[in-house]
Design a protein around this motif. Structure first.
Motif, short mmCIF file in Angstrom:
data_model
loop_
_atom_site.label_atom_id
_atom_site.label_comp_id
_atom_site.label_asym_id
_atom_site.label_seq_id
_atom_site.Cartn_x
_atom_site.Cartn_y
_atom_site.Cartn_z
N GLU A 1 6.30 -16.10 -0.74
CA GLU A 1 7.22 -15.27 0.06
C GLU A 1 7.33 -15.91 1.44
O GLU A 1 6.32 -16.14 2.11
CB GLU A 1 6.72 -13.82 0.17
CG GLU A 1 6.92 -13.00 -1.08
CD GLU A 1 6.90 -11.50 -0.79
OE1 GLU A 1 7.16 -11.14 0.36
OE2 GLU A 1 6.62 -10.74 -1.73
N LEU A 2 8.58 -16.21 1.86
CA LEU A 2 8.84 -16.86 3.16
C LEU A 2 8.70 -15.84 4.28
O LEU A 2 9.22 -14.72 4.18
CB LEU A 2 10.24 -17.47 3.16
CG LEU A 2 10.54 -18.47 4.26
CD1 LEU A 2 9.66 -19.70 4.12
CD2 LEU A 2 12.01 -18.88 4.20
N VAL A 3 8.00 -16.20 5.35
CA VAL A 3 7.73 -15.24 6.45
C VAL A 3 8.04 -15.88 7.79
O VAL A 3 7.36 -15.65 8.77
CB VAL A 3 6.27 -14.77 6.41
CG1 VAL A 3 6.01 -13.94 5.18
CG2 VAL A 3 5.31 -15.96 6.45
N ASN A 4 9.08 -16.72 7.87
CA ASN A 4 9.39 -17.42 9.12
C ASN A 4 9.60 -16.44 10.27
O ASN A 4 10.26 -15.41 10.13
CB ASN A 4 10.65 -18.26 8.95
CG ASN A 4 10.41 -19.40 7.99
OD1 ASN A 4 9.28 -19.67 7.64
ND2 ASN A 4 11.47 -20.08 7.58
N GLY A 5 9.02 -16.75 11.44
CA GLY A 5 9.27 -15.97 12.65
C GLY A 5 8.42 -14.72 12.77
O GLY A 5 8.65 -13.91 13.67
N SER A 6 7.46 -14.46 11.91
CA SER A 6 6.64 -13.26 11.98
C SER A 6 5.20 -13.64 11.72
O SER A 6 4.89 -14.75 11.27
CB SER A 6 7.12 -12.23 10.94
OG SER A 6 6.29 -11.10 10.93
N GLN A 7 4.29 -12.71 12.04
CA GLN A 7 2.89 -12.95 11.77
C GLN A 7 2.30 -11.85 10.91
O GLN A 7 1.10 -11.55 10.95
CB GLN A 7 2.09 -13.08 13.08
CG GLN A 7 2.49 -14.36 13.84
CD GLN A 7 1.53 -14.70 14.96
OE1 GLN A 7 0.56 -13.99 15.19
NE2 GLN A 7 1.79 -15.78 15.66
N ASN A 8 3.13 -11.19 10.11
CA ASN A 8 2.67 -10.27 9.09
C ASN A 8 3.76 -10.13 8.04
O ASN A 8 4.93 -10.41 8.30
CB ASN A 8 2.29 -8.90 9.67
CG ASN A 8 3.44 -8.29 10.43
OD1 ASN A 8 4.48 -8.01 9.85
ND2 ASN A 8 3.27 -8.05 11.74
N VAL A 9 3.36 -9.72 6.85
CA VAL A 9 4.31 -9.56 5.78
C VAL A 9 3.78 -8.47 4.85
O VAL A 9 2.57 -8.31 4.66
CB VAL A 9 4.52 -10.88 5.00
CG1 VAL A 9 3.25 -11.31 4.30
CG2 VAL A 9 5.65 -10.75 4.00
N MET A 10 4.70 -7.65 4.30
CA MET A 10 4.36 -6.60 3.36
C MET A 10 4.59 -7.11 1.95
O MET A 10 5.73 -7.42 1.57
CB MET A 10 5.22 -5.36 3.62
CG MET A 10 4.92 -4.19 2.67
SD MET A 10 3.31 -3.44 2.97
CE MET A 10 3.66 -2.57 4.51
N LEU A 11 3.53 -7.26 1.17
CA LEU A 11 3.64 -7.68 -0.22
C LEU A 11 3.80 -6.44 -1.09
O LEU A 11 2.89 -5.60 -1.17
CB LEU A 11 2.39 -8.46 -0.65
CG LEU A 11 2.10 -9.74 0.13
CD1 LEU A 11 0.84 -10.42 -0.40
CD2 LEU A 11 3.28 -10.69 0.03
N LYS A 12 4.97 -6.31 -1.73
CA LYS A 12 5.27 -5.11 -2.50
C LYS A 12 5.21 -5.34 -4.01
O LYS A 12 5.40 -4.42 -4.78
CB LYS A 12 6.67 -4.60 -2.14
CG LYS A 12 6.80 -4.19 -0.68
CD LYS A 12 8.18 -3.64 -0.37
CE LYS A 12 8.27 -3.20 1.08
NZ LYS A 12 9.61 -2.63 1.40
N GLY A 13 4.96 -6.58 -4.43
CA GLY A 13 4.99 -6.87 -5.87
C GLY A 13 3.63 -6.91 -6.51
O GLY A 13 3.50 -7.34 -7.65
N LEU A 14 2.58 -6.50 -5.78
CA LEU A 14 1.23 -6.55 -6.34
C LEU A 14 0.99 -5.37 -7.27
O LEU A 14 1.39 -4.23 -7.00
CB LEU A 14 0.19 -6.57 -5.23
CG LEU A 14 0.36 -7.67 -4.15
CD1 LEU A 14 -0.78 -7.63 -3.17
CD2 LEU A 14 0.49 -9.03 -4.80
N LYS A 15 0.31 -5.62 -8.38
CA LYS A 15 0.04 -4.58 -9.38
C LYS A 15 -1.24 -3.84 -9.02
O LYS A 15 -2.23 -4.42 -8.57
CB LYS A 15 -0.08 -5.20 -10.77
CG LYS A 15 1.22 -5.85 -11.25
CD LYS A 15 1.05 -6.42 -12.65
CE LYS A 15 2.34 -7.05 -13.12
NZ LYS A 15 2.22 -7.62 -14.50
N GLU A 16 -1.21 -2.51 -9.24
CA GLU A 16 -2.35 -1.67 -8.90
C GLU A 16 -3.54 -2.01 -9.79
O GLU A 16 -3.42 -2.28 -10.98
CB GLU A 16 -1.97 -0.20 -9.06
CG GLU A 16 -0.83 0.22 -8.13
CD GLU A 16 -0.37 1.64 -8.41
OE1 GLU A 16 -0.83 2.21 -9.42
OE2 GLU A 16 0.43 2.17 -7.63
#
Length: 1287
Positions: A1091-1106
């Motif tokens: 997942e590309l996160v240019n210009g930020s220092q955090n990202v929300m990963l929403k595709g992880l399985k419980e």
């Protein structure tokens, strides 16, 4: 023995002619061989200079060792070191006279150059230097001329004598040429003659102009006024105005242009004609000028001497004048200038200086520049008039001999050296070279050699059992072995042996005879119905070592780009045929050595053809017979074959040239189908075999049986090479190239080319050289980028071709020597600048102007915190530009730049480097934005200033708004923060609420791009479960001295209802940052997800399985040649159930629902009250209804507030839309915003014009809600709608 040595010397001369196109030792191929000097370039004998420019007197020579140079002026030694105005070019004898401090007249002298080394001395011609002159016209007052109509008139011009003489023409005041005719014409001396004047000849602007070609100046005589009186004169018979008397005489030199003129007067206007008393006029060299009044003969020869008579006649009589022409001749070579002689010790040789002229010229000899009678005696040398005979020459007797041939009209001076060498044989042909030829074609194996005495060449094949002599082998004088008709058994290894008395040298080459490429199955004529498919077959046989390529043509052009046409190696398939597919298809099979082709026609018919008659191709013609045989023509007759129900439309006659191109048939001509005889025009030196094909509507017949062979005799070429070009590959050379003649065009054996060149506009003699077996010639020692006139003439053993046309070219280019001046930069805005410069003069460019290049680089930012930048960039502007735009500049920066001109050779010197500063621009986004110290109703924002400040930061704008569970945005709050702030604590926030924050920096030019972040306030302590907070403590950058190798630090994770938040700290230079994750303990080829996160220092990963564990890492990617930077892996466990259990009493939807119920109850009570009191209106009630309080607002209390939400449904955005939070319309990428023009609001836009929000809910700022009241009366229903839009 003596004859043998002479023969060897002649063979060596022939070899050197073939090898280097000049009679000299091949210095470029054989290093270390001595050679006396040879003059390669010199100024013309009569050298006219431009007094405004420096004088350049050319003298170039070559030799081994390289010669030294000296000069004489007016017969005495010219000490160049004593004259401060004269310099000699390095490694050259060329003189450059700087006339900026003196006058050119002081250097009008006779100069002669001497080039010497230890093997001899060569001298140049006497170069007479004169400056061009364009004197002024003497002032005179010209009285008007009054004449009677019909009489003759002469208007004198008498221009001043210039050097060279001026070009004369007559014009009027409007610079229009005066019309000329049989009646009015200009004479050779420039006067204007009227055979008789008319009234329309009256005018006051007869002006004679003189143009001086060297200085390109034009001077004019005072206007002449002519007035014609209206008293017509009587008609009269002709009389000559010029020349006078019944006869005159004139002398002309051989090779020059002879011009004779006769101008007569009379009424009516006489007609002029010319004859030669003793013979016919030379048709190819004769032309008439000035309406037959001037007879012009070019390239005069001795045969043009004699009496010429001009006749003037009108209806009243005839008059004659005889001009006696005498032809004299300056000396000219009979068989060329003396040729250089290379001899071995003990050999004999002859130098011949054979010339002619009228009167007969005298011949004098000199050795190394000294008259031969004053030179040291040499018993091996004997001078006999125009010949020097050398007998048994000795080592050390090399010298340069000068032959001077002169008479009253000129002289010829030629240098020829005698070089005495002892050299073992050397073969110059590449070793182990492979020659490939097609079977039944001619093969030529080269063996170029050098040695002194001249080596004798012998050839062997394979086992070397015997020399290769006799048929089918033929030895050429240059060592080449020719096989007339190569066969398969001729393939193999050939050995060339060069031997003389000093040694022997062997060289091996290889011959491969290949089978010809032949089409076995030709495509057949096809007639198909529309919509069907058709296949053309083209099966070929070829040599297995040659890979053929197939090309299909339609109507001699490329195949249409249509997927219906399928090309295979041996076939062409057309599916779903249409009418457009009809035509002639040609199959061409090519290899690197040969090709073959065949063609067939496709006819497309309707879907249901009903042919009444069966049509077939005609049978081939028979009984071919050749009659009426002449040198260049023959008559061919034949008997037609059966037509097969389709009349023969035409006959195609083909020929095979068994001498030059055996096995290949060429189309010669076509004749109508009604004829059975053709008169064929043929070329010389061809062995013709003919065949005939018949053509009807179906197609071609098979070829007839071949005719008997008919051989035409050789002749001189009929044409010259085409495509003559001149260009330079070095700054001091000129490459002359041309398209050589084919064997059919050569007209005879021994084809070679006479290459001629001279500088344009100098009127110098043509320099000539003979070239064989090549299509180019390199002229060395030329001045840089000078125009040349070029000619290439074809010559064979039977004579020369026609006079060649003149082509034009330029010698080689060199780098420009000057830089553009008056360079300046004009700033257009903070990212755009325009650079202006003056063009470089053409003389300083020294080549074809290609354009200009602007080199510019960013020295540094004007902000003290930004790093130093030096990365040069180049913008190229083709053509003669004087300005250019520099785009994409960084605002608030210092730039340096310079400008250079460039030509085909390269860049010129740079202009002086200049600098300019770009003004401030809008800043980039802050480097980071993190949320710390999250509490129930407070949190702290920390950030770093922008990396690209683009000016002085004047402050920050912080905006934030709540986000509900449906990802809809609440009202926006905005704060202005000072420029030195790097953190801010927000108070009085709602607990357990997610917020979205936007932060951007500002300069005087405006606000920059915003950076965004999200966080959730902590829930009330009374909650049954503590949620996973999205906010985290701010990352701390490690100290500089202990920074780890990886540019990542403090990598952490937190899980929430919407996914897992990955946060980190990053201090690397790379711009491309992305997160990679993969299930722990994964097997097989499963890849990391990115997942590309240019210009930020955090990202929300929403595709992880419980319920699964993941390995997570961060990657920074730079340029393709830089390694990847990865963080340490982080193990993330995704909870099996992640829920947000909150107190229902604190949820907005619950509070809103309770308020709605209460409101409905109140409405019901009001309705009941109205029904109870129903029964009529009172006056007081009517007044109250008519004066409703306009300030009435919906209900407000601490638990249910409606006043902050708009009741205007027109402003409600659709869910998922990109409408900005303040209701403004998204602008495009233009720099002109509504704010700049006073019509915008505070819409939040990124620098690229996009809205900062990532959610689509309704968002109205507090200013909008409180400062702009709706004109519509508010109601509880509207308030409910507003509440529903938020919940």
């Amino acid at each position: 023995m003596m004859e043998r040595r002479r023969m060897d010397a002649a063979l060596l001369v022939l070899f050197l002619v073939h090898l280097a196109t000049a009679l000299e030792v091949p210095l470029d191929l054989l290093e270390g061989l001595p050679q006396p000097p040879t003059i390669t370039h010199q100024s013309p004998k009569d050298y006219i200079i431009d007094p405004r420019e420096n004088i350049i007197i050319q003298c170039e020579a070559k030799g081994k060792p390289h010669p030294s140079f000296s000069w004489t002026r007016n017969g005495t030694h010219f000490d160049i070191d004593q004259d401060p105005n004269v310099t000699m070019k390095p490694h050259s004898g060329t003189l450059v006279v700087d006339i900026s401090r003196t006058k050119a007249e002081q250097y009008e002298c006779v100069y002669q150059c001497t080039a010497r080394n230890k093997h001899g001395t060569a001298v140049s011609n006497n170069i007479v230097v004169r400056q061009s002159r364009s004197p002024l016209w003497s002032k005179e007052k010209i009285k008007p001329i009054v004449v009677q109509e019909g009489v003759s008139l002469v208007l004198p011009c008498r221009p001043p004598a210039g050097l060279p003489p001026p070009i004369i023409f007559w014009m009027d005041n409007n610079f229009q040429r005066l019309p000329q005719s049989r009646r009015v014409s200009q004479s050779l001396n420039g006067d204007l003659y009227f055979s008789n004047v008319l009234r329309e000849d009256s005018r006051n602007d007869y002006i004679c102009y003189a143009r001086f070609p060297y200085t390109q100046t034009i001077q004019q005589k005072q206007p002449i006024t002519v007035k014609v009186l209206n008293h017509p004169a009587d008609e009269r018979k002709p009389t000559f105005l010029i020349p006078s008397g019944p006869s005159s005489s004139k002398m002309v030199l051989r090779g020059q242009v002879l011009e004779m003129e006769c101008i007569a007067e009379g009424l009516p206007t006489p007609e002029i004609s010319w004859t030669k008393n003793s013979g016919d006029l030379p048709v190819n060299r004769t032309s008439y000028l000035h309406y037959q009044k001037t007879l012009r003969i070019v390239n005069v020869s001795e045969s043009d001497a004699g009496d010429y008579r001009c006749t003037a006649r009108n209806k009243l009589g005839t008059v004659y004048h005889t001009i006696h022409i005498m032809v004299k001749a300056a000396p000219f070579w009979i068989s060329g200038a003396p040729r250089n002689l290379v001899l071995a010790p003990g050999e004999d040789g002859v130098l011949t200086c054979r010339a002619s002229g009228t009167p007969k010229p005298s011949v004098t000899w000199a050795m190394n520049g000294i008259p031969i009678e004053n030179s040291p005696k040499d018993l091996s040398r004997k001078v006999e008039d125009d010949t020097i005979i050398f007998s048994v020459v000795q080592s050390g007797s090399s010298a340069v001999y000068q032959c001077n041939v002169s008479n009253d009209y000129g002289y010829l001076l030629s240098n020829a050296f005698v070089n005495v060498l002892s050299e073992t044989p050397r073969v110059l042909t590449q070793a182990n070279k492979v020659y490939q030829v097609i079977k039944n074609h001619r093969a030529l194996l080269d063996c170029a050699s050098f040695g002194s005495p001249i080596p004798r060449i012998t050839w062997f094949k394979d086992s070397r059992s015997s020399t290769l002599d006799g048929d089918p082998y033929m030895h050429h004088d240059n060592g080449t072995l020719e096989i007339h008709v190569a066969q398969a058994h001729h393939s193999g290894k050939y050995t060339c042996v060069a031997r003389n008395t000093l040694g022997i040298y062997e060289n091996h080459v290889y011959l491969e005879v290949k089978d010809p490429t032949r089409i076995l199955k030709q495509p057949d004529y096809k007639q198909v119905q529309r919509g069907r498919s058709v296949v053309f077959e083209c099966k070929v046989t070829y040599d297995p070592s040659l890979q053929p390529t197939v090309t299909w043509l339609k109507d001699d052009g490329e195949l249409p780009d249509d997927e219906r046409l399928i090309v295979d190696f041996d076939s062409l398939t057309i599916t779903d045929v249409t009418e457009n597919d009809a035509g002639v298809y040609t199959c061409i099979m090519n290899t690197t050595l040969d090709q073959d082709s065949a063609r067939a026609e496709l006819t497309v018919v309707g879907a249901t053809p009903t042919p009444a008659v069966v049509y077939e191709r005609p049978d081939p013609p028979t009984d071919l017979e050749l009659t009426d045989k002449k040198k260049r023509s023959v008559q061919l007759t034949w008997t037609p074959g059966d037509e097969h129900n389709s009349p023969i439309q035409k006959f195609l006659i083909q020929y095979e040239d068994s001498l030059h191109h055996r096995g290949h048939w060429h189309n010669l001509t076509e004749v109508p189908g009604t004829k059975t005889t053709a008169h064929l025009k043929l070329s010389p030196y061809v062995h013709y075999i003919f065949r005939v094909l018949a053509v009807n509507s179906v197609g071609f017949s098979r070829p007839s049986f071949p005719s008997r062979m008919f051989k035409t005799e050789p002749a001189a070429p009929d044409e010259n090479p085409t495509g003559v070009h001149g260009f330079g590959t070095e700054h001091d050379n000129l490459v002359i190239s041309w398209k050589p003649l084919t064997g059919l065009q050569s007209n005879g054996p021994g084809l070679h080319y006479k290459v001629m060149w001279r500088q344009k506009l100098m009127e110098s003699d043509w320099t000539k050289v003979t070239v064989a077996n090549n299509s180019k010639f390199v002229v060395s020692g030329t001045p840089t980028f000078v125009p040349y006139e070029l000619k290439v003439q074809a010559v064979n053993d039977h004579g020369a071709g026609p006079e060649p046309a003149i082509a034009h070219g330029y010698s080689g280019e060199d780098l420009p020597v000057a830089a553009p001046e008056n360079v300046q930069a004009v700033l257009l805005n903070s990212t755009l600048s325009e650079v202006h410069w003056d063009p470089v003069p053409p003389k300083s460019i020294r080549g074809h102007l290609k354009g200009y290049k602007v080199y510019y680089w960013r020295e540094r930012s004007l902000h003290k915190h930004n790093p130093h930048h030096v990365e040069k960039q180049i913008l190229t502007f083709s053509g003669n530009h004087t300005h250019g735009i520099l785009p994409g500049l960084h605002p608030f920066s210092l730039y340096s730049f310079n400008v250079r001109v460039y030509n085909g050779k390269g860049d010129g010197p740079p202009s002086p480097t200049q600098q300019f500063e770009t003004p401030e621009g809008v800043p980039g986004p802050p480097t980071s934005l993190v949320v710390t110290n999250t509490n129930m109703d407070t949190l702290t924002l920390e950030w770093n200033p922008p990396h690209d400040r683009n000016g002085h930061i004047t402050g920050y704008t912080l905006k934030y708004q709540p986000v509900n569970n449906s990802n809809e945005l609440g009202p926006v709050e905005e704060l202005a923060l000072p420029a030195n702030a790097t953190s801010f604590t927000l108070l009085n926030l709602k607990y357990s609420t997610r917020y979205k924050f936007y932060l951007n920096a500002k300069t005087v030019r405006g606000a920059g791009t915003a950076i965004s972040q999200e966080a959730v306030t902590i829930m009330d302590e009374g909650n049954t479960q503590t949620p996973h907070s999205i906010a985290r403590s701010p990352p701390r950058r490690p100290p500089h001295k202990v920074r780890p190798v990886s540019p990542f630090g403090n990598v952490s994770s937190s899980s929430g209802e919407d996914g897992t938040l990955i946060s980190w700290e990053y201090w690397g230079p790379e711009k491309n940052i992305y997160v990679e994750y993969i299930v722990k303990n994964s097997e097989g080829e499963e890849k990391w997800q990115k997942e590309l996160v240019n210009g930020s220092q955090n990202v929300m990963l929403k595709g992880l399985k419980e319920g699964l564990s993941y390995r997570v890492r961060l990657v920074a990617k730079g340029h393709h040649d830089q390694p990847l930077h990865r963080s340490e892996e982080l193990l993330v466990l995704v909870p099996a159930v992640t829920s947000r259990q909150v107190d229902i009493a604190t949820q907005g939807w619950f509070i809103g629902l309770m308020c709605a119920i209460a409101l409905l109850i109140l409405i019901l009570l009001i309705i009941c009250f109205i029904q109870r009191n129903k029964g009529g209106k009172y006056p007081v009630k009517e007044k109250e209804d008519a004066h409703t309080d306009p300030e009435f607002q919906p209900m407000k209390d601490d638990d249910c507030t409606f006043g902050e939400y708009s009741d205007n449904e027109d402003h409600k955005p659709l869910k998922g839309s990109r409408t900005p939070s303040n209701g403004t319309v998204k602008r495009d990428d233009s720099d002109d915003s509504l704010v700049d023009y006073g019509e915008g609001g505070d819409g939040q836009f990124n620098e690229d014009g996009s809205f900062i929000g990532q959610y689509s809910g309704k968002s109205v700022s507090r200013e909008t809600a409180e400062g702009h009241e709706s004109s519509e009366a508010p109601s509880p229903i509207n308030a409910m709608n507003s509440l529903n839009s938020f919940v």
